[in-house]
Scaffold this active site. Structure first.
Site, PDB file in Angstrom:
ATOM      1  N   LYS A 149      15.349 -47.126  53.918  1.00  0.00           N
ATOM      2  CA  LYS A 149      14.357 -46.059  54.082  1.00  0.00           C
ATOM      3  C   LYS A 149      14.913 -44.841  54.816  1.00  0.00           C
ATOM      4  O   LYS A 149      14.409 -43.725  54.673  1.00  0.00           O
ATOM      5  CB  LYS A 149      13.153 -46.599  54.857  1.00  0.00           C
ATOM      6  CG  LYS A 149      12.292 -47.549  54.049  1.00  0.00           C
ATOM      7  CD  LYS A 149      11.333 -46.781  53.150  1.00  0.00           C
ATOM      8  CE  LYS A 149      10.355 -47.710  52.472  1.00  0.00           C
ATOM      9  NZ  LYS A 149       9.441 -46.969  51.589  1.00  0.00           N
TER      10      LYS A 149
ATOM     11  N   SER B  84       3.439 -48.902  58.183  1.00  0.00           N
ATOM     12  CA  SER B  84       3.319 -50.105  58.997  1.00  0.00           C
ATOM     13  C   SER B  84       4.693 -50.711  59.220  1.00  0.00           C
ATOM     14  O   SER B  84       4.819 -51.783  59.780  1.00  0.00           O
ATOM     15  CB  SER B  84       2.417 -51.124  58.305  1.00  0.00           C
ATOM     16  OG  SER B  84       2.944 -51.426  57.034  1.00  0.00           O
TER      17      SER B  84
END
Lengths: 314, 314
Positions: free
Chosen positions: A53, A78
């Site tokens: 990411k 999250s």
């Protein structure tokens, strides 16, 4: 935005060069022998912040104008994207805000905090996240960094496959976990540009198979109740991502929870790598169709390693 | 045999060159930051057969005369040494027999079998193992390859520390898990010869602290009832090993089960490596005395990665 309208992927790789790891390619003789093919594991669990990411987050931040970043940036997450953006913001001295559902895993919340993000808690569910995010943007002028459904994020993620194509010659097929679809879309763009004969498959849990159903039906499908241990792949497929996947992907392989668990055991036992369940979905997809891949050179993308150790499925 | 009577360690390294992996050195910025020092992790869980044991087994087999090996070799093992010898024998076309206690972990028994060893099961306990081993040697003329209490095994294990000294300049201190003591004794020999100012410590579970007590009392102590999750370190300290450890070790650090568990979590969470509990004992020893090591360059030896996944202590 279609695949051929994407910006220069090579420039994205240059922008990230030296900022993030060129994650290693790992191998296991035991796995190769068991499957009768070569499996090359791209180890993004060893990437900065423990997942791929950081590629999209870092690229997006760095391609923003300084004034866009000046009041701070915000996202909702999250897990891995929040950590990645927090880390990327720190390196650029940009204040990062993350809207976090109250039920997010404690270990991921702690990591976002440790990377210096300011956390804003909200009720669980997509609607609550987006609403709080909007309110904070309106009130403070933060710029939004989307988690996956965005051309800049996709462009950043493409650097993963660019590295694989440079580091492994003659790959026959690649298996990339698909949740929101950012990593898979980026991988498809890179393959198209740098190795057009490479077959790229999405690897998806059967219990969160919106990408598979979207591809089958030709229309992006919802994922109302994902029920998979691969928590990173519960996200709904993005609009931009679907456009590329529909155009470029060889197919989507879906695997059961039992198949994910078995692949995860192989990765812990033979590769000795502590990955999160989502990462095992790519190997599970190869094991599932092993007869098809005898003698071939395959890529299995281990997308992340941020597990809640107390919830390991062994 | 005292430390200065040991054979040429460099030759052992040459004999193993190309046969086994030069295992990588891993790092974690998060761990370094948390401890305020540099920790270099020698990753023997990524070694052939998943532990350092293959060094001693391979060196011992290769330094035997062909006629010594011709009728087959035998050892007793419930785990890593048996796997290592089975693997080493296969490469030399030597039949390997392993006496295995009936209560040995299933996953390790399967691995020994998969590497081609012939298994002979016996009742649990050291006495039963040794007796069956003797009977089989008498009946069939097998040569015995001891698991750790042997100069050739110690010489083979020394190659681990030789690699570390070559690969990491200016190490201040090294922490080596100690069970039977083969790896620690070998590391001490290598340090003495190639970097005499390197401080080498044994790292031992408090619940299996025979090396610590032996060093304190000056007499080799028994380990009647080891009760530690670090199953690789339950073995009693060997005679040859103790002689070297007594002469050369800087000390033995003992750690509690809680400290081992915490270090294991760090290794899974930050290094993303799936190690066995024994491997975490070296990092636990560093964490325990972290104030002493601020700003220093340390080695933590991850000795193996052959865990029973269903018994992970998380």
């Amino acid at each position: 935005m279609k695949a051929d309208e994407y910006p220069d992927l090579k420039k994205a790789a240059e922008l990230l060069d030296g900022q993030i790891h060129r994650s290693p390619i790992l191998r296991s003789q035991t796995i190769d022998k068991a499957l009768g093919c070569e499996v090359h594991f791209k180890s993004e669990h060893l990437q900065k912040t423990g997942s791929f990411k950081v590629r999209g987050a870092c690229y997006t931040l760095r391609s923003m104008l300084a004034e866009e970043r000046s009041k701070g940036v915000i996202t909702h997450s999250s897990g891995n994207h929040g950590q990645a953006l927090a880390w990327a913001g720190k390196a650029l001295d940009t204040k990062v805000h993350v809207v976090v559902p109250e039920d997010a895993p404690k270990v991921k919340v702690e990591a976002m905090h440790a990377y210096g993000a300011q956390l804003h808690f909200c009720a669980p569910g997509q609607a609550a996240r987006e609403q709080l995010c909007s309110e904070l943007m309106d009130a403070h002028g933060f710029s939004f960094v989307p988690p996956y459904d965005d051309p800049r994020i996709i462009t950043g993620q493409s650097t993963m496959m660019q590295e694989c194509i440079e580091d492994i010659s003659g790959l026959d097929a690649a298996f990339v976990p698909v949740g929101g679809g950012g990593l898979l879309a980026g991988a498809l763009l890179a393959a198209r540009q740098f190795q057009p004969d490479l077959k790229v498959f999405g690897a998806e849990p059967r219990n969160a198979d919106d990408a598979f159903r979207s591809l089958e039906s030709g229309v992006r499908q919802e994922q109302p109740a994902p029920d998979t241990m691969a928590d990173g792949l519960r996200t709904a497929l993005g609009v931009h991502n679907f456009a590329i996947i529909q155009q470029e992907a060889e197919g989507i392989v879906t695997v059961t929870e039992e198949e994910i668990l078995e692949a995860m055991k192989w990765i812990y036992r033979y590769l000795k790598q502590a990955v999160e369940p989502s990462a095992a979905v790519s190997l599970a997809s190869i094991i599932k169709e092993k007869d098809r891949w005898k003698g071939r050179k395959l890529l299995s993308v281990l997308c992340g390693g941020n597990s809640d150790l107390s919830a390991l499925p062994f």
